[in-house]
Design an enzyme around this catalytic site. Structure first.
Site, PDB file in Angstrom:
ATOM      1  N   SER A  52      -6.824 -72.788  92.369  1.00  0.00           N
ATOM      2  CA  SER A  52      -7.089 -71.989  93.570  1.00  0.00           C
ATOM      3  C   SER A  52      -6.055 -72.240  94.654  1.00  0.00           C
ATOM      4  O   SER A  52      -5.377 -73.268  94.671  1.00  0.00           O
ATOM      5  CB  SER A  52      -8.468 -72.315  94.130  1.00  0.00           C
ATOM      6  OG  SER A  52      -9.435 -72.286  93.120  1.00  0.00           O
TER       7      SER A  52
HETATM    8  N1  SAH Z   1     -11.333 -75.691  90.320  1.00  0.00           N
HETATM    9  C1  SAH Z   1     -10.156 -75.422  89.519  1.00  0.00           C
HETATM   10  C2  SAH Z   1      -9.837 -73.955  89.395  1.00  0.00           C
HETATM   11  C3  SAH Z   1     -10.884 -73.233  88.639  1.00  0.00           C
HETATM   12  S1  SAH Z   1     -10.365 -71.811  87.718  1.00  0.00           S
HETATM   13  C4  SAH Z   1      -8.956 -76.186  90.030  1.00  0.00           C
HETATM   14  O1  SAH Z   1      -9.061 -76.888  91.033  1.00  0.00           O
HETATM   15  O2  SAH Z   1      -7.895 -76.099  89.408  1.00  0.00           O
HETATM   16  C5  SAH Z   1     -11.955 -71.515  86.996  1.00  0.00           C
HETATM   17  C6  SAH Z   1     -12.249 -72.376  85.792  1.00  0.00           C
HETATM   18  O3  SAH Z   1     -13.605 -72.170  85.435  1.00  0.00           O
HETATM   19  C7  SAH Z   1     -11.426 -72.002  84.563  1.00  0.00           C
HETATM   20  O4  SAH Z   1     -10.739 -73.109  84.094  1.00  0.00           O
HETATM   21  C8  SAH Z   1     -12.479 -71.526  83.576  1.00  0.00           C
HETATM   22  O5  SAH Z   1     -12.176 -71.826  82.229  1.00  0.00           O
HETATM   23  C9  SAH Z   1     -13.713 -72.269  84.048  1.00  0.00           C
HETATM   24  N2  SAH Z   1     -14.997 -71.695  83.630  1.00  0.00           N
HETATM   25  C10 SAH Z   1     -15.353 -70.392  83.563  1.00  0.00           C
HETATM   26  N3  SAH Z   1     -16.627 -70.271  83.129  1.00  0.00           N
HETATM   27  C11 SAH Z   1     -17.096 -71.539  82.925  1.00  0.00           C
HETATM   28  C12 SAH Z   1     -18.332 -72.077  82.458  1.00  0.00           C
HETATM   29  N4  SAH Z   1     -19.357 -71.307  82.092  1.00  0.00           N
HETATM   30  N5  SAH Z   1     -18.456 -73.421  82.373  1.00  0.00           N
HETATM   31  C13 SAH Z   1     -17.428 -74.237  82.705  1.00  0.00           C
HETATM   32  N6  SAH Z   1     -16.224 -73.781  83.143  1.00  0.00           N
HETATM   33  C14 SAH Z   1     -16.059 -72.448  83.249  1.00  0.00           C
END
Ligand code: SAH
Length: 205
Positions: A52
């Site tokens: 993000s």
């Molecule tokens: N917080 C992260 C950015 C998140 S991007 C950072 O600091 O880099 C969103 C992430 O959520 C992705 O890696 C995606 O694979 C994950 N995601 C999506 N659905 C999910 C679920 N049901 N359970 C766990 N992770 C999930």
């Protein structure tokens, strides 16, 4: 410069600003993007996901109103950057990621940084094992069409959950849910754009 940009955009919590200053974002981005690590923009990471924008990380963290004794759940580990920021401001972080590759590399980075109060779990954030307990704070960093009751029900009294809510492709609204004596209080904060939260673990690596 990094702090100045965040301050100018309205982040004022000193502890949040300090954590943002102390955690090297360059460790969480692809090698080719290191030069852009301190620009205020989201960047691509492995598995088609994103880290993000720093402002959004700082804003969501500030809105969580973290205290040192808090037990925090993050759904969507991605690079591990948000988890590293959280780790500086609370007692324990459980962060869940549905891509094994991302979970493994985030875990390695967090270990290297000495964030030993973070547990990275490869799994589905929509299906957290009951044994993980309840949480003082929950932060969802992937877009949900709605907030599942299974998440709000696991908030401790006065607990806070923050999640981007809206269509998977398009703009979502950051929503803050607070557990009160009577039930839940819901507040819409700002518009954001996140990658979608998808059910189940990823079949690809
Ligand atoms: N917080 C992260 C950015 C998140 S991007 C950072 O600091 O880099 C969103 C992430 O959520 C992705 O890696 C995606 O694979 C994950 N995601 C999506 N659905 C999910 C679920 N049901 N359970 C766990 N992770 C999930």
């Amino acid at each position: 410069m990094f702090q100045l940009t965040l301050r100018r955009r309205g982040i004022s919590d000193q502890a949040v600003l300090r954590a943002m200053e102390e955690i090297p974002r360059e460790m969480f981005v692809a090698a080719a993007d290191r030069a852009d690590a301190y620009r205020d923009s989201a960047l691509g990471i492995a598995c088609g996901q994103t880290i993000s924008q720093p402002f959004v990380v700082a804003y969501m963290t500030e809105q969580l109103q973290l205290q040192k004794h808090h037990q925090v759940l993050e759904i969507g580990t991605g690079s591990g950057y948000q988890a590293a920021i959280l780790s500086r401001l609370c007692r324990q972080v459980l962060t869940v990621e549905r891509y094994r590759t991302l979970a493994d590399s985030a875990r390695a980075r967090l270990e290297k940084l000495g964030c030993d109060n973070v547990e990275v779990m490869f799994g589905d954030g929509f299906d957290i094992p009951a044994s993980a307990g309840n949480f003082d704070r929950t932060i969802v960093t992937a877009a949900m069409e709605q907030i599942p009751e299974s998440l709000t029900q696991r908030l401790e009294p006065a607990g806070i959950l923050i999640a981007p809510v809206g269509p998977h492709h398009g703009t979502q609204t950051l929503v803050r849910v607070t557990r009160t004596g009577a039930g839940f209080e819901r507040k819409e904060l700002v518009d954001v754009r996140f990658v979608p939260a998808l059910p189940g673990i990823a079949r690809e690596l």
